[in-house]
Motif scaffolding. Sequence first.
Motif, PDB file in Angstrom:
ATOM      1  N   ARG A  58       6.005  14.407 -25.842  1.00  0.00           N
ATOM      2  CA  ARG A  58       6.655  13.662 -24.547  1.00  0.00           C
ATOM      3  C   ARG A  58       6.839  12.093 -24.852  1.00  0.00           C
ATOM      4  NH1 ARG A  58       2.500  16.656 -21.930  1.00  0.00           N
ATOM      5  NH2 ARG A  58       3.509  18.487 -20.517  1.00  0.00           N
ATOM      6  N   VAL A 101      10.697  14.618 -19.012  1.00  0.00           N
ATOM      7  CA  VAL A 101       9.505  14.220 -18.945  1.00  0.00           C
ATOM      8  C   VAL A 101       9.460  12.904 -17.894  1.00  0.00           C
ATOM      9  CG1 VAL A 101       7.729  12.609 -20.442  1.00  0.00           C
ATOM     10  CG2 VAL A 101       8.711  14.690 -21.546  1.00  0.00           C
ATOM     11  N   GLY A 147       9.157  14.386 -14.669  1.00  0.00           N
ATOM     12  CA  GLY A 147       7.837  15.311 -14.290  1.00  0.00           C
ATOM     13  C   GLY A 147       8.134  16.996 -14.628  1.00  0.00           C
ATOM     14  N   ARG A 148       9.367  17.244 -15.354  1.00  0.00           N
ATOM     15  CA  ARG A 148       9.468  18.568 -15.597  1.00  0.00           C
ATOM     16  C   ARG A 148       9.032  18.949 -16.839  1.00  0.00           C
ATOM     17  NH1 ARG A 148      15.842  18.689 -13.940  1.00  0.00           N
ATOM     18  NH2 ARG A 148      15.698  17.895 -11.790  1.00  0.00           N
ATOM     19  N   GLU A 149       8.833  20.168 -17.184  1.00  0.00           N
ATOM     20  CA  GLU A 149       8.679  20.693 -18.312  1.00  0.00           C
ATOM     21  C   GLU A 149       9.741  20.699 -19.387  1.00  0.00           C
ATOM     22  OE1 GLU A 149       7.080  24.823 -18.399  1.00  0.00           O
ATOM     23  OE2 GLU A 149       5.454  24.248 -17.311  1.00  0.00           O
TER      24      GLU A 149
END
Length: 617
Positions: free
Chosen positions: A486, A557, A560-562
């Motif tokens: 990330r 990132v 806030g997502r995968e």
Amino acid sequence: MPQQKDIVKIAIQMPGAYPQLIQLDQKKPLSAVIKEVCDGWNLPGPDNYALQYADGVQTYITESNGCILRLTKAPGRCAEDLYKGIQSSDSGVRCDSLKELANVSTDVTFAQEFISRDGHLLLIASFVNAKLTDASIQQVSLDILESMVLSSHGLFQQVKQEVTMERLIAHLQVTNQQIQTKAMALLMALLQTAGDSDRQDIFAFLNKRNLRQYIYKNIIHSSGAVQDEMAHYLYVLQSVTLNHLEARMRTPMDSYSQDQRDTLHNLRQAAFENESENSLSNERRRSLCAKEFKKLGFSNNSNPGQDLVRTPPGLLALDTMFYFAARYPDAYSRFVLENSSREDKHECPFARSSIQLTLILCEILRIGEPPSETGSDYHPVFFSQDRLMEELFCVCIQLLNKTWKEMRATQEDFDKVMQVVREQITRTLSSKPTSLELFKNKVNALNYGEILKLRQTERLHQEETLAPPVLELKERLKPELLELIRQQRLNRLFPVADIKGLLTGKDCPHMKENKGKHNKEVLDLAFSITYDVEEASLNFIAPSRTDFCLWTDGLSVLLGREMSSESMRSELEILLSMEIKLRLLDLANVPIPDIAPVVPKPPSNYNFCYDFSQTEQ
């Protein structure tokens, strides 16, 4: 009073009677012991009885062997009854007698009694050689002959003379698979019991009629338990046939043997064209020979026979080299001359390679190992190729030269090259090629690059089947390594604020505007950033799939997502693999349990702790 060492307690059984527990005096004659047992059961005529083991293989007890025992018919009486039974006009009695005969024929004591009555000749004449015989009776008769041949070497010649190879092969050609199986078993028994001369005669007969190919084809069409049994006999046939090379494999080079020295010089002369050596002085000739033997790849070029002293492979290595030179002279000359023109450190030494390759083939083909009782791993190519060992050598020595060049090997890499060649041969043979040509094509296609790919695949597969504790460690490491990825993705992005969403592929505004005009490659590289401002977006087409993955992962990132790109998944697997290997370095060759060991209970007190304060005082 302690029991005398010659007195032992023995339980003796008899059908229809209560067992006897007797104190057996081992100094007494066996006939006296049997009389005492018969008297205990009020049985007349003790000469008609004998003792057998009751458990396991039920062989007769003699003066020299002897545990729960069983009183039964004496071997002479049993042999006489069965001899009469197999001649009975009642087919049921005849069949039952043969079945009982099959059970007891492995016993040497009984076999001697039965043979003394020419019972084996009756079996052969009446049931094995007869053309019109009940199949079940013929099957049992073949089974009995197999047991007798294996139990008595003296029976080999009699059975071989009476049951000719032609007649035995005729049994292999019938449609009844059980008779085929028993005929094959008798053939294997004859091969295993025969001396070298007789065994060579049988091999010659099988080769002349191409019977090995015929036997192998029959196996393909058999099924179930019959196929498993026949597979074992094919394995035995292969093993016994190849083991005739064992004597050469275990015989070292004899420097005083003129024939062996001549063979070495013939190898040298076949590789190098020279003017007549007779005109040279002895010193000049020795110098020339030493130089050429060195080019041939012998370590001891002044006395090359010393290279062949080690056994195995012994003289078998000389045989395979000479076979290659005589059978494929062009390939032999090309191998030697090609390597003679290379730098010394890059040349592939023919003799040294041949000696090691012969040893490898001996190990793979298990030459010198007696066939196991349960083995069934045979090579189909054996049944389609005469002189399999020599022909495999001719293919594999050329493969070795090819692999040497692919690896850009030097003399220091010799062992590494031989390991790769061994792997090429074993992998190819495990695919069960049915002909030498098919083996040749497959083994040459399995080049060094393919071997490396296979090793990598197998390594990854091993990592996928890790022990539960290692899998648990892997899961614990994953969040930390994901965070590392990330951060790396975020570092690739310029500062951005108020980002509302991320769109990719055909959902992007600039892809919708020109719907149908973009190919799949462009669609896969497109992504857009949307803002809070109505219908505002930044549209991108990445220059490569790698850049696309980096940007879309980084933006995910921020939102806030995968992360979902294939690049992320690949990097995570690489990092996990590296980290697992580093963590497990100290556990090399230590078995990892599937569950954690039980933590012991705490001690009842801790008084064992040393008090350092007293020392300071």
